[in-house]
Enzyme design. Structure first.
Site, mmCIF file in Angstrom:
data_model
loop_
_atom_site.group_PDB
_atom_site.id
_atom_site.type_symbol
_atom_site.label_atom_id
_atom_site.label_comp_id
_atom_site.label_asym_id
_atom_site.label_seq_id
_atom_site.Cartn_x
_atom_site.Cartn_y
_atom_site.Cartn_z
ATOM 1 N N ASN A 68 -46.337 -98.356 43.525
ATOM 2 C CA ASN A 68 -45.140 -97.962 44.266
ATOM 3 C C ASN A 68 -45.304 -98.286 45.735
ATOM 4 O O ASN A 68 -46.421 -98.296 46.274
ATOM 5 C CB ASN A 68 -44.839 -96.471 44.080
ATOM 6 N N ILE A 70 -42.731 -96.829 48.042
ATOM 7 C CA ILE A 70 -41.524 -96.113 48.476
ATOM 8 C C ILE A 70 -41.414 -96.173 49.999
ATOM 9 O O ILE A 70 -40.341 -96.458 50.530
ATOM 10 C CB ILE A 70 -41.574 -94.631 48.017
ATOM 11 N N GLY A 71 -42.511 -95.899 50.686
ATOM 12 C CA GLY A 71 -42.483 -95.972 52.145
ATOM 13 C C GLY A 71 -42.009 -94.683 52.794
ATOM 14 O O GLY A 71 -41.327 -94.695 53.836
ATOM 15 N N CYS A 128 -51.350 -92.550 53.074
ATOM 16 C CA CYS A 128 -50.249 -93.322 52.500
ATOM 17 C C CYS A 128 -50.473 -94.810 52.767
ATOM 18 O O CYS A 128 -50.570 -95.220 53.924
ATOM 19 C CB CYS A 128 -48.891 -92.914 53.067
ATOM 20 N N ILE A 189 -57.473 -88.295 44.603
ATOM 21 C CA ILE A 189 -57.263 -89.410 45.527
ATOM 22 C C ILE A 189 -55.770 -89.723 45.661
ATOM 23 O O ILE A 189 -54.993 -89.431 44.761
ATOM 24 C CB ILE A 189 -57.993 -90.698 45.049
ATOM 25 N N GLY A 241 -55.373 -88.093 40.227
ATOM 26 C CA GLY A 241 -55.491 -89.533 40.014
ATOM 27 C C GLY A 241 -55.502 -89.813 38.521
ATOM 28 O O GLY A 241 -56.541 -89.734 37.872
#
Lengths: 303, 256
Positions: A68, A70-71, A128, A189, A241
């Site tokens: 992913n 998404i940001g 992130c 994680i 995770g």
């Protein structure tokens, strides 16, 4: 009561939380699962100002996992506090807010604005992989990680959990730096940086080219890191995770996690967090173990 | 309207065209709640590969019998695996998800292209006995097996193909102005390629006809949690295709 745990002062009915970014703020899943039976909900990464997230395609499926990028799309901290948080009061479940700042000062300000009734704790997103500023930049360097934790620590009395990135050479040193700077717990994680390519178009599948890998594919890596960190720090470790089943969760507990979080599994099975807790309870009952804490860190390496 | 996770039993599963399959599942609770425009999020197999659910538009519903039908194209591993399931097998379904079409219309016009016609089929059936007009486009006549599927559901069907092998040569938006001249529609529903929906929405706006469109996107959760499928609203606020949509008023999400 055999499942109840206290993680850095956050009292949970079960050791199974939902991972940030995979469960919204909770009500999104209320049709499918009783939110009151979840250990804690970790709300989607929240920033000081609203973010639209990344452009282009944001997810791609990979073998036994997904990428992913998404940001950090989110409505911003003020919208969260004024509009979303009041609705969560209807549920009897601790709400932990994942926060992401572009600077140390932003982390501090987020901590200040979120130190309100209804928020049980903060998770610092220094891991992130999908945003240009902040995020993982803080999580790959001990001094930066410590500075963020210390700044947050000065601005809140809430329990502080630091979420660690696996995209580092030595995750143990980052964990220690976070603990020494005042983090009450660590969670690990976050996703592993990855990529996939569309061979028909010769283009990356993701709009952001790179994305974070999650799902069962990353479980062995996550488990290894949880085991390494749990041996090196005194604070509680939250393991996550690729946890899909109770057996997966039990592995993390034996490796040293005091609680676990379920992420990608929510997309596959919305009841995963509750079913995993039930599975842990069954395991304890079968073996005559009185409390889940008796599993924590009990893996025996002397084969 | 309740959303649930339930095992649907495969009742009927056959090919409509090359790489296109029609799957009917016994899933009474979902069938009872489903509205045109909504989708089911289907888990294919119990293993970890493929891992994620597949969003499939609901194409037909039989509330009395308790069946839902989806029409899908085999595009990858997940749909290929789904395509192999014989009657009697179970499929883990989450739904009905998303918001459906507004049914407040007397003279509806449905405009669709490709697999975008699947949700419009459910809509057409739900609008009966109101006079439904359908306008459908494809590259060639081979893609317009859809016409047979809509026969008997619509008062009239208009067809365009890029190569002129069936119906009018050109795109749906080329034929649409004529239809709008000849008949007073009070609502237009469009589903298909983005450029088609934009074209339809512009013509609808020019005629002052309210228009709804339905988006599709890659999604993981299907309930508004993962934010894989968000888009920009024209008011500056973000929309989630899975839970705010997939049906939107055109002016809500398209710059026209």
């Amino acid at each position: 009561m055999m499942l109840a745990v206290d993680i850095a002062g956050i009292k949970m009915k079960t050791p199974v939380m939902t991972a940030s970014g995979t469960f919204g703020s909770g009500p999104e899943y209320a049709d499918f699962v009783d939110l009151n039976k979840i250990g804690a909900i970790v709300v989607k990464g929240t920033t000081l100002t609203p973010r639209d997230g990344n452009r282009g395609r944001r997810i791609a499926e990979t073998p036994a996992g997904m990428l992913n990028c998404i940001g950090l799309e989110n409505p911003g901290v003020d919208e969260f506090v004024s509009r979303i948080l009041p609705g969560l009061a209807a549920y009897d479940v601790p709400i932990i807010v994942n926060i992401a700042g572009a600077t140390t000062d932003e982390f501090a300000e987020l901590a200040r604005r979120l130190s309100v009734p209804g928020v049980a704790g903060l998770e610092l997103n220094i891991s992130c992989p999908n945003v240009k500023e902040g995020g993982i930049a803080f999580g790959t360097d001990c001094a930066s990680a410590a500075a963020v934790v210390a700044a947050v620590r000065r601005n809140t009395a809430l329990p502080v959990i630091t979420k660690l990135s696996p995209n580092v050479t030595d995750i143990v040193s980052i964990a220690r730096a976070a603990e020494d700077a005042g983090s009450d717990a660590v969670s690990l994680i976050n996703t592993l940086l990855g990529m996939s390519i569309d061979i028909r178009r010769w283009r990356p599948e993701l709009g952001n080219v790179l994305g974070g890998l999650s799902g069962p594919a990353i479980k062995p890596v996550a488990l290894r890191m949880v085991w390494q960190v749990a041996r090196a720090v005194k604070c509680p470790v939250i393991g996550l995770g690729g946890i899909m089943t109770a057996n997966d969760a039990i592995e993390f507990l034996l490796a040293g996690a005091s609680a676990v979080a379920v992420g990608t599994a929510n997309f596959v099975n919305p009841r995963a967090s509750v079913e995993i807790a039930e599975g842990i309870r069954d395991y304890l009952v079968e073996r005559g173990i009185k409390h889940v804490s008796e599993l924590v860190g009990r893996v025996n390496e002397n084969i | 309207m309740s959303k649930i996770v339930a095992d649907g039993i495969v009742i009927e599963h056959f090919s409509l065209a090359p790489m296109i399959k029609r799957l009917t599942l016994g899933a009474p609770a979902i069938a009872r709640a489903a509205q045109p425009g909504q989708f089911v999020h289907v888990r294919v197999g119990e293993g970890y590969h493929p891992l994620l659910r597949r969003p499939l538009s609901i194409a037909e519903v039989d509330r009395e019998v308790g069946n839902i039908t989806v029409i899908y194209r085999i595009v990858g591993q997940g749909t290929a695996l789904l395509a192999s399931l014989p009657p009697g097998e179970f499929v883990d379904c989450m739904g009905p998800l998303g918001n459906g079409f507004d049914l407040n219309t007397e003279r509806p016009l449905l405009v669709g292209g490709g697999m975008g016609l699947a949700p419009l089929l459910f809509l057409a059936k739900a609008l009966c006995p109101k006079p439904v007009t359908a306008l459908m486009g494809g590259r060639t006549k081979e893609e317009l097996w859809w016409r047979n599927v809509f026969l008997g559901v619509c008062r009239s069907i208009h067809v365009t193909t890029d190569d002129g092998s069936m119906g009018r040569k050109g795109f749906t938006v080329n034929l649409l102005p004529e239809l709008l001249e000849n008949c007073k529609y009070d609502r237009i529903y469009a589903c298909g390629p983005l450029r088609m929906m934009e074209g339809v929405a512009r013509l609808a706006r020019d005629k002052g006809i309210p228009c709804q469109i339905s988006f599709e996107d890659h999604m993981a959760c299907g309930v508004g949690a993962c934010l894989s499928c968000t888009c920009a609203g024209t008011d500056g606020k973000r929309r989630k295709v899975c839970s705010d949509g997939p049906v939107f008023w055109a002016e809500e999400v398209l710059e026209l």
